[in-house]
Design a protein around this motif. Sequence first.
Motif, PDB file in Angstrom:
ATOM      1  N   LEU A 280       0.106  -1.252   0.112  1.00 53.96           N
ATOM      2  CA  LEU A 280       0.534  -0.163  -0.292  1.00 53.96           C
ATOM      3  C   LEU A 280       0.782   1.260  -0.057  1.00 53.96           C
ATOM      4  N   ARG A 281       2.036   1.613  -0.777  1.00 59.07           N
ATOM      5  CA  ARG A 281       2.608   2.186  -0.842  1.00 59.07           C
ATOM      6  C   ARG A 281       2.165   3.305  -1.226  1.00 59.07           C
ATOM      7  N   VAL A 282       2.497   5.214  -0.938  1.00 58.18           N
ATOM      8  CA  VAL A 282       2.055   6.090  -1.249  1.00 58.18           C
ATOM      9  C   VAL A 282      -0.070   6.106  -1.098  1.00 58.18           C
ATOM     10  N   ALA A 283      -0.314   5.010  -0.565  1.00 57.31           N
ATOM     11  CA  ALA A 283      -1.773   5.297  -0.711  1.00 57.31           C
ATOM     12  C   ALA A 283      -2.576   6.030   0.111  1.00 57.31           C
ATOM     13  N   ARG A 284      -3.749   6.710  -0.016  1.00 56.10           N
ATOM     14  CA  ARG A 284      -4.578   7.710   1.054  1.00 56.10           C
ATOM     15  C   ARG A 284      -5.414   6.633   1.422  1.00 56.10           C
ATOM     16  N   ILE A 285      -5.720   6.588   2.814  1.00 55.86           N
ATOM     17  CA  ILE A 285      -7.487   6.320   3.469  1.00 55.86           C
ATOM     18  C   ILE A 285      -7.473   6.807   4.233  1.00 55.86           C
ATOM     19  N   SER A 286      -8.436   7.363   4.515  1.00 56.80           N
ATOM     20  CA  SER A 286      -8.766   8.558   4.975  1.00 56.80           C
ATOM     21  C   SER A 286      -9.413   7.742   6.008  1.00 56.80           C
ATOM     22  N   GLY A 287     -10.394   6.846   6.172  1.00 50.18           N
ATOM     23  CA  GLY A 287     -10.397   6.714   7.236  1.00 50.18           C
ATOM     24  C   GLY A 287      -9.678   5.419   8.145  1.00 50.18           C
ATOM     25  N   THR A 288     -10.223   4.101   8.136  1.00 49.70           N
ATOM     26  CA  THR A 288      -9.880   2.552   8.915  1.00 49.70           C
ATOM     27  C   THR A 288      -9.338   1.521   7.865  1.00 49.70           C
ATOM     28  N   LEU A 289      -7.844   1.241   8.042  1.00 48.63           N
ATOM     29  CA  LEU A 289      -7.246  -0.276   6.970  1.00 48.63           C
ATOM     30  C   LEU A 289      -7.263  -0.598   8.847  1.00 48.63           C
ATOM     31  N   SER A 290      -7.757  -2.052   7.705  1.00 52.33           N
ATOM     32  CA  SER A 290      -8.054  -2.465   8.975  1.00 52.33           C
ATOM     33  C   SER A 290      -6.840  -4.288   8.759  1.00 52.33           C
ATOM     34  N   PHE A 291      -6.745  -4.776   9.807  1.00 51.05           N
ATOM     35  CA  PHE A 291      -6.156  -6.380   9.084  1.00 51.05           C
ATOM     36  C   PHE A 291      -6.348  -7.093  10.856  1.00 51.05           C
ATOM     37  N   ASN A 292      -7.621  -6.684  11.736  1.00 51.04           N
ATOM     38  CA  ASN A 292      -7.645  -7.057  12.760  1.00 51.04           C
ATOM     39  C   ASN A 292      -8.280  -8.974  12.534  1.00 51.04           C
ATOM     40  N   GLY A 293      -8.087 -10.045  12.660  1.00 51.25           N
ATOM     41  CA  GLY A 293      -8.200 -10.846  13.006  1.00 51.25           C
ATOM     42  C   GLY A 293      -7.696 -11.818  11.872  1.00 51.25           C
ATOM     43  N   ALA A 294      -7.318 -11.152  11.053  1.00 53.61           N
ATOM     44  CA  ALA A 294      -6.956 -11.232   9.112  1.00 53.61           C
ATOM     45  C   ALA A 294      -5.269 -13.102   9.807  1.00 53.61           C
ATOM     46  N   ARG A 295      -5.505 -13.329   8.435  1.00 52.43           N
ATOM     47  CA  ARG A 295      -4.511 -14.288   8.756  1.00 52.43           C
ATOM     48  C   ARG A 295      -3.188 -14.048   7.265  1.00 52.43           C
ATOM     49  N   LEU A 296      -2.378 -13.408   7.546  1.00 50.38           N
ATOM     50  CA  LEU A 296      -1.340 -13.059   6.912  1.00 50.38           C
ATOM     51  C   LEU A 296       0.150 -13.991   6.155  1.00 50.38           C
ATOM     52  N   LYS A 297       0.302 -14.374   5.042  1.00 44.60           N
ATOM     53  CA  LYS A 297       1.723 -14.605   4.931  1.00 44.60           C
ATOM     54  C   LYS A 297       2.791 -14.458   4.306  1.00 44.60           C
ATOM     55  N   ALA A 298       3.835 -14.094   3.977  1.00 44.05           N
ATOM     56  CA  ALA A 298       4.870 -13.890   2.969  1.00 44.05           C
ATOM     57  C   ALA A 298       5.262 -14.601   2.169  1.00 44.05           C
ATOM     58  N   LYS A 299       5.287 -14.535   1.208  1.00 47.12           N
ATOM     59  CA  LYS A 299       5.925 -15.581   0.195  1.00 47.12           C
ATOM     60  C   LYS A 299       7.000 -15.272  -0.251  1.00 47.12           C
ATOM     61  N   GLU A 300       7.637 -14.170   0.236  1.00 48.16           N
ATOM     62  CA  GLU A 300       8.721 -13.771   0.311  1.00 48.16           C
ATOM     63  C   GLU A 300       9.404 -13.005   1.376  1.00 48.16           C
ATOM     64  N   GLY A 301      10.063 -12.008   1.756  1.00 48.46           N
ATOM     65  CA  GLY A 301      10.648 -11.235   2.647  1.00 48.46           C
ATOM     66  C   GLY A 301       9.073 -10.533   3.160  1.00 48.46           C
ATOM     67  N   LEU A 302       8.446  -9.716   3.403  1.00 47.30           N
ATOM     68  CA  LEU A 302       8.234  -8.790   3.100  1.00 47.30           C
ATOM     69  C   LEU A 302       6.302  -9.284   3.247  1.00 47.30           C
ATOM     70  N   VAL A 303       5.236  -8.780   3.852  1.00 43.57           N
ATOM     71  CA  VAL A 303       4.505  -9.193   4.498  1.00 43.57           C
ATOM     72  C   VAL A 303       3.257  -8.350   4.390  1.00 43.57           C
ATOM     73  N   VAL A 304       4.022  -7.851   4.375  1.00 46.55           N
ATOM     74  CA  VAL A 304       3.172  -6.059   4.315  1.00 46.55           C
ATOM     75  C   VAL A 304       3.803  -4.767   4.614  1.00 46.55           C
ATOM     76  N   GLN A 305       3.392  -3.954   3.488  1.00 47.93           N
ATOM     77  CA  GLN A 305       4.620  -2.646   3.344  1.00 47.93           C
ATOM     78  C   GLN A 305       3.919  -1.352   2.720  1.00 47.93           C
ATOM     79  N   THR A 306       3.754  -0.482   3.969  1.00 48.81           N
ATOM     80  CA  THR A 306       2.636   0.943   3.409  1.00 48.81           C
ATOM     81  C   THR A 306       4.336   2.130   3.516  1.00 48.81           C
ATOM     82  N   ARG A 307       4.766   1.906   2.930  1.00 43.32           N
ATOM     83  CA  ARG A 307       5.539   3.336   2.762  1.00 43.32           C
ATOM     84  C   ARG A 307       4.764   4.692   2.684  1.00 43.32           C
ATOM     85  N   HIS A 308       4.831   5.947   2.534  1.00 45.23           N
ATOM     86  CA  HIS A 308       4.254   6.824   2.729  1.00 45.23           C
ATOM     87  C   HIS A 308       3.165   6.968   2.502  1.00 45.23           C
TER      88      HIS A 308
END
Length: 528
Positions: A280-308
């Motif tokens: 989600l690089r350089v994204a804009r979310i005015s309200g809520t970004l929710s991962f509450n209760g999610a199941r996340l798994k990376a295929k390589e190094g990073l699983v979540v990227q939110t730079r900027h």
Amino acid sequence: MRRSLPFRRLTSAEKRLVAAYPTGEWVDVHEEQGQATWADRLSSAYGGLTTLRAGRDRVVRAEVIRALLLGVRPAAPGQVAAIRLIGARIVGDLDLSGAEVTSTLHLINCRVAGVIDLVEAQTRALRFRDCEILRLRAGRARIDGVLDVGGSTLKEGIRLDNAHVSGQLRMSGCRLGCPGGWTPENAGWSSARYPGDPREQDQKHTALWAGGLVVEGGAFLRGMTVTGGLRLTGARFNGGLWLQDTTITATGRYAVHADYLHATVMNMAEGFSAEGEISLRVARISGTLSFNGARLKAKEGLVVQTRHLEVGELLLTPESIEGGVDLGYTRVGLLADRPESYPGSVRLDGLVYESLRSPATLRDRLAWLTRHPVGYRPQPYEQLAAYYRRIGHEPDSRRVLLAKQRARRRTLRVTGRAWGFVLDAVVGYGFRPWLAGAWLGALLTAGTVVFSLVNPVQISLDERPRHFNAFVYTLDHLVPVSLFEQRAAWEPTGWTIWVANALIAAGWILATALIAGGTRVLRPGPGS
């Protein structure tokens, strides 16, 4: 009927569809299923011919639908023409690219063996519910109303790049595949006569290609099963994006590639599961970004990227997470997380947050700051100290800044490290001034005991009577400038000379450390 359509022969389903089109009535070819079931019982006796005929009665050619939508038959007076078809087997590619379609197209429980092509088309609401479709292409399309493909299976996914949907996007319950087997010679279409765009080779790992998509209403992608990734680069969801209970298994790097996305809400919460990177690089979310209760798994190094990323509220509280997290240069109003939200490396340089909501202790937070893959970064320490200072936890703020100096010390050369150890031991880099008092008390006690046991020799030649005081004599050695004239009047003897010299050196070190530490403490703190 034959004179109004450019076809010599029509199946029974096509005849019913042509007859119903001017008034927009529903055509349910499932009515033929009773005959097919009866025919199944006799198929062994008649070689299956009756079953084949019953199946043929449900066939509708895509070119018949196209001719009707493009005006080969007008609407009945006072009626709204529409195609509303249930249970049909549609053969061929439905090519409406560039068309202006004013009639409604509703397909329910239909099987479309080819591609539905709406590239650069302008249409009213489209509904393809509970259908089986090879691929839906609607790049740069303008859809006035809802786009509903809920419950459908799209074997080679959907293309919606730069499309505009004035209503809602409904994809809940879909099963999406990706065109991973495409080749430049035949890009995965149902026939060689439509080879597709070779540039679409980049889509081979993407089940939903929707860069630049604009959805004015809500985008409901709940309960989907996706093989491939969702590409939402530059998309805009004015009514929010909802992905609960969706399972994404990436075949490439990304499960969700949503750089530069704009949304009011992005919900990847309860039941959401992703194997692959969420970017989600350089994204804009005015309200809520929710991962509450999610199941996340990376295929390589990073699983979540939110730079900027800029977001009002980030709920990074998944049920399980495997992989690194990059929050670099993200701006968050409220960050809700847990210590276990970061099982791998964490990039925090540039992260700015107004508030934290977490069960994490200060020790957890200090460990959080040390997880950067390339080592020490000063800004995360300053940011956390500023937060504690802002909420009135001044002691915690000082502990964070002390931890920052200790982490920085490991990056210095030998001389810098040595002086750092001295500052840390004597005054805690200025954040523990009480240490200086402890050292002063210890040195005074030691010196007083030594010079009480072994008195120095008087060397003053003046006639004034003098009285030796071991405590004042020790204090006069510790103070860089002699104040009590004891050091000049009495001379230590023997091994006490080394004690006296050590006290003088300790006094200078203590004074220098106090000045350095005091200067550091008196500087304006972060966020003040």
